[in-house]
Design a protein around this motif. Sequence first.
Motif, PDB file in Angstrom:
ATOM      1  N   ASP A   5     -13.508  38.807 -14.457  1.00  0.00           N
ATOM      2  CA  ASP A   5     -12.817  39.818 -15.546  1.00  0.00           C
ATOM      3  C   ASP A   5     -13.163  39.109 -16.988  1.00  0.00           C
ATOM      4  O   ASP A   5     -13.840  38.172 -17.013  1.00  0.00           O
ATOM      5  CB  ASP A   5     -11.341  39.689 -15.385  1.00  0.00           C
ATOM      6  CG  ASP A   5     -10.526  38.496 -15.350  1.00  0.00           C
ATOM      7  OD1 ASP A   5     -10.921  37.723 -16.230  1.00  0.00           O
ATOM      8  OD2 ASP A   5      -9.608  38.452 -14.703  1.00  0.00           O
ATOM      9  N   VAL A   6     -12.652  39.835 -17.919  1.00  0.00           N
ATOM     10  CA  VAL A   6     -12.924  39.188 -19.393  1.00  0.00           C
ATOM     11  C   VAL A   6     -11.405  39.333 -20.033  1.00  0.00           C
ATOM     12  O   VAL A   6     -10.695  40.037 -19.775  1.00  0.00           O
ATOM     13  CB  VAL A   6     -13.820  40.336 -20.262  1.00  0.00           C
ATOM     14  CG1 VAL A   6     -13.983  39.759 -21.776  1.00  0.00           C
ATOM     15  CG2 VAL A   6     -15.187  40.489 -19.577  1.00  0.00           C
ATOM     16  N   THR A   7     -11.229  38.052 -20.576  1.00  0.00           N
ATOM     17  CA  THR A   7     -10.033  37.974 -21.222  1.00  0.00           C
ATOM     18  C   THR A   7     -10.174  38.043 -22.751  1.00  0.00           C
ATOM     19  O   THR A   7     -11.037  37.504 -23.376  1.00  0.00           O
ATOM     20  CB  THR A   7      -9.349  36.349 -20.892  1.00  0.00           C
ATOM     21  OG1 THR A   7      -9.304  36.208 -19.669  1.00  0.00           O
ATOM     22  CG2 THR A   7      -7.738  36.270 -21.763  1.00  0.00           C
ATOM     23  N   VAL A   8      -9.346  39.161 -23.320  1.00  0.00           N
ATOM     24  CA  VAL A   8      -9.351  39.448 -24.729  1.00  0.00           C
ATOM     25  C   VAL A   8      -8.516  38.687 -25.380  1.00  0.00           C
ATOM     26  O   VAL A   8      -7.388  38.744 -24.960  1.00  0.00           O
ATOM     27  CB  VAL A   8      -9.074  41.076 -24.953  1.00  0.00           C
ATOM     28  CG1 VAL A   8      -9.533  41.272 -26.413  1.00  0.00           C
ATOM     29  CG2 VAL A   8     -10.393  41.616 -24.104  1.00  0.00           C
ATOM     30  N   HIS A   9      -8.845  37.874 -26.504  1.00  0.00           N
ATOM     31  CA  HIS A   9      -7.700  37.181 -27.324  1.00  0.00           C
ATOM     32  C   HIS A   9      -7.627  37.731 -28.481  1.00  0.00           C
ATOM     33  O   HIS A   9      -8.576  37.897 -29.176  1.00  0.00           O
ATOM     34  CB  HIS A   9      -8.268  35.681 -27.266  1.00  0.00           C
ATOM     35  CG  HIS A   9      -8.296  34.782 -25.873  1.00  0.00           C
ATOM     36  ND1 HIS A   9      -7.266  34.112 -25.596  1.00  0.00           N
ATOM     37  CD2 HIS A   9      -9.210  34.546 -24.991  1.00  0.00           C
ATOM     38  CE1 HIS A   9      -7.554  33.511 -24.537  1.00  0.00           C
ATOM     39  NE2 HIS A   9      -8.837  33.978 -23.978  1.00  0.00           N
ATOM     40  N   LEU A  10      -6.504  38.080 -28.760  1.00  0.00           N
ATOM     41  CA  LEU A  10      -6.160  38.749 -30.248  1.00  0.00           C
ATOM     42  C   LEU A  10      -5.287  37.742 -30.761  1.00  0.00           C
ATOM     43  O   LEU A  10      -4.370  37.255 -30.247  1.00  0.00           O
ATOM     44  CB  LEU A  10      -5.788  40.539 -30.011  1.00  0.00           C
ATOM     45  CG  LEU A  10      -6.681  41.163 -28.963  1.00  0.00           C
ATOM     46  CD1 LEU A  10      -5.822  42.470 -28.741  1.00  0.00           C
ATOM     47  CD2 LEU A  10      -7.825  41.534 -29.731  1.00  0.00           C
ATOM     48  N   PRO A  11      -4.799  38.198 -31.990  1.00  0.00           N
ATOM     49  CA  PRO A  11      -3.799  37.298 -32.661  1.00  0.00           C
ATOM     50  C   PRO A  11      -2.403  37.597 -32.022  1.00  0.00           C
ATOM     51  O   PRO A  11      -2.015  38.925 -31.944  1.00  0.00           O
ATOM     52  CB  PRO A  11      -3.511  37.911 -34.315  1.00  0.00           C
ATOM     53  CG  PRO A  11      -5.007  38.486 -34.352  1.00  0.00           C
ATOM     54  CD  PRO A  11      -5.638  38.913 -33.128  1.00  0.00           C
ATOM     55  N   GLY A  12      -1.874  36.638 -31.267  1.00  0.00           N
ATOM     56  CA  GLY A  12      -0.505  36.881 -30.887  1.00  0.00           C
ATOM     57  C   GLY A  12      -0.516  37.636 -29.611  1.00  0.00           C
ATOM     58  O   GLY A  12       0.565  37.737 -28.896  1.00  0.00           O
ATOM     59  N   HIS A  13      -1.454  37.923 -29.009  1.00  0.00           N
ATOM     60  CA  HIS A  13      -1.632  38.700 -27.812  1.00  0.00           C
ATOM     61  C   HIS A  13      -3.073  38.326 -27.129  1.00  0.00           C
ATOM     62  O   HIS A  13      -4.075  38.156 -27.609  1.00  0.00           O
ATOM     63  CB  HIS A  13      -1.779  40.029 -28.043  1.00  0.00           C
ATOM     64  CG  HIS A  13      -1.457  41.074 -26.766  1.00  0.00           C
ATOM     65  ND1 HIS A  13      -0.198  40.837 -25.750  1.00  0.00           N
ATOM     66  CD2 HIS A  13      -2.212  41.929 -26.371  1.00  0.00           C
ATOM     67  CE1 HIS A  13      -0.762  41.811 -25.023  1.00  0.00           C
ATOM     68  NE2 HIS A  13      -1.745  42.433 -25.305  1.00  0.00           N
ATOM     69  N   GLN A  14      -2.989  38.533 -25.676  1.00  0.00           N
ATOM     70  CA  GLN A  14      -4.135  38.549 -24.995  1.00  0.00           C
ATOM     71  C   GLN A  14      -4.073  39.237 -23.592  1.00  0.00           C
ATOM     72  O   GLN A  14      -2.795  39.483 -23.000  1.00  0.00           O
ATOM     73  CB  GLN A  14      -4.482  36.801 -24.429  1.00  0.00           C
ATOM     74  CG  GLN A  14      -3.939  36.377 -23.554  1.00  0.00           C
ATOM     75  CD  GLN A  14      -4.172  35.188 -23.083  1.00  0.00           C
ATOM     76  OE1 GLN A  14      -4.694  34.389 -24.014  1.00  0.00           O
ATOM     77  NE2 GLN A  14      -4.278  34.442 -22.037  1.00  0.00           N
ATOM     78  N   PHE A  15      -4.999  39.745 -23.055  1.00  0.00           N
ATOM     79  CA  PHE A  15      -4.911  40.601 -21.773  1.00  0.00           C
ATOM     80  C   PHE A  15      -6.171  40.411 -21.216  1.00  0.00           C
ATOM     81  O   PHE A  15      -7.127  40.158 -21.717  1.00  0.00           O
ATOM     82  CB  PHE A  15      -4.646  41.992 -22.212  1.00  0.00           C
ATOM     83  CG  PHE A  15      -5.693  42.630 -22.606  1.00  0.00           C
ATOM     84  CD1 PHE A  15      -6.654  43.428 -22.198  1.00  0.00           C
ATOM     85  CD2 PHE A  15      -5.631  42.819 -24.309  1.00  0.00           C
ATOM     86  CE1 PHE A  15      -7.450  44.368 -22.827  1.00  0.00           C
ATOM     87  CE2 PHE A  15      -6.623  43.436 -24.920  1.00  0.00           C
ATOM     88  CZ  PHE A  15      -7.584  44.281 -24.342  1.00  0.00           C
TER      89      PHE A  15
END
Length: 134
Positions: A96-106
């Motif tokens: 998979d690919v982990t998407v890292h956003l400010p204050g959140h990841q999925f």
Amino acid sequence: MSCGPVCTNLGLKPGQRLTVKGKIAPAAKSFVMNLGKDSSHLGLHFNPRFDAHGDVNTIVCNSKNVEQWGTEHRETVFPFQKGAPIEISFAINPTDVTVHLPGHQFTFPNRLGLQVFDYFDAQGDFALQSISWE
């Protein structure tokens, strides 16, 4: 949507990360970042929508194999603000690919089973300022 930069031959493999920095347009409707083998084989179509295609403040993700889109995945956490700078990282994992956003990841599954992500593009209401990978 306006067409932005396209990167090819990235060679991103599991264990590596792509980091994108830029600024969201003040009147943004949506923007897109694509990662994959090429423009026809997208392992991750990442599409934050402020107000587009019937979605409001929603991140829509998908995959594309030639012209066949997969099932859309929606994230309701929306850490974006119009006119604001943003940093987004995409960590490549074996499945998979982990998407890292400010204050959140999925995570989003690697539906195409790509071993290498060679392609990246950014388009829409987003001004790319830098791209890096490690």
